[in-house]
Design a protein around this motif. Structure first.
Motif: not given
Length: 146
Positions: A1-5, A22, A24-27
């Motif tokens: 599972m990809p990390t979220t940060s 840290s 956030p990804r995808n934001q």
């Protein structure tokens, strides 16, 4: 599972004092602060080297200056065309299409991602305030923000 940060530990370059961050990804991430607080250091000496190590990121950056659409086009066109002559030939129509709304930033990002399978894109807009302090045309300001 990809990390979220995206995690940066112990950043010490330039104005940074051994900080951990840290992001956030995808934001959309906006880094703000007073002049000299280390915003650019965080991005250019912390985040960018961290992402380059992964070899899975395309990194483009620009400053709006007094011609923001031209500057945006100049930073993105090398991600679409690798040949310098082709870049030069396409630049004027690319700028015109961006300025007229014929093509939008989201469409360009999709083209870039398709041209570079498996890569992610980080677009850095440094000195974003120049859009308002250097360029006072409200229609252009709104067009870029939209």
């Amino acid at each position: 599972m990809p990390t979220t940060s995206i995690i940066i530990r112990g950043a010490k370059e330039h104005n940074l004092k051994d900080i951990d961050v840290s992001l956030p990804r995808n934001q959309l991430v906006v880094i703000t602060g007073i002049s000299g607080s280390g915003k650019s250091s965080l991005v250019y000496a912390g985040l960018v080297p961290h992402l380059r190590k992964t070899n899975s990121w395309l990194i483009a950056n620009f400053r709006p200056k007094n011609r923001p659409i031209d500057e945006l086009a100049l930073c993105l066109i090398p991600l679409l065309y690798t040949d310098k002559l082709e870049q030069a030939k396409k630049l004027t129509s690319f700028v015109d299409d961006l300025a007229s709304g014929e093509i939008g930033l989201l469409q360009i990002i999709h083209l870039i991602i398709r041209a570079h399978p498996g890569k992610r894109l980080l677009l850095i807009v440094d000195q974003f305030e120049e859009l308002y302090t250097v360029h006072h045309e409200r229609v252009l300001q709104q067009h870029i923000v939209d």
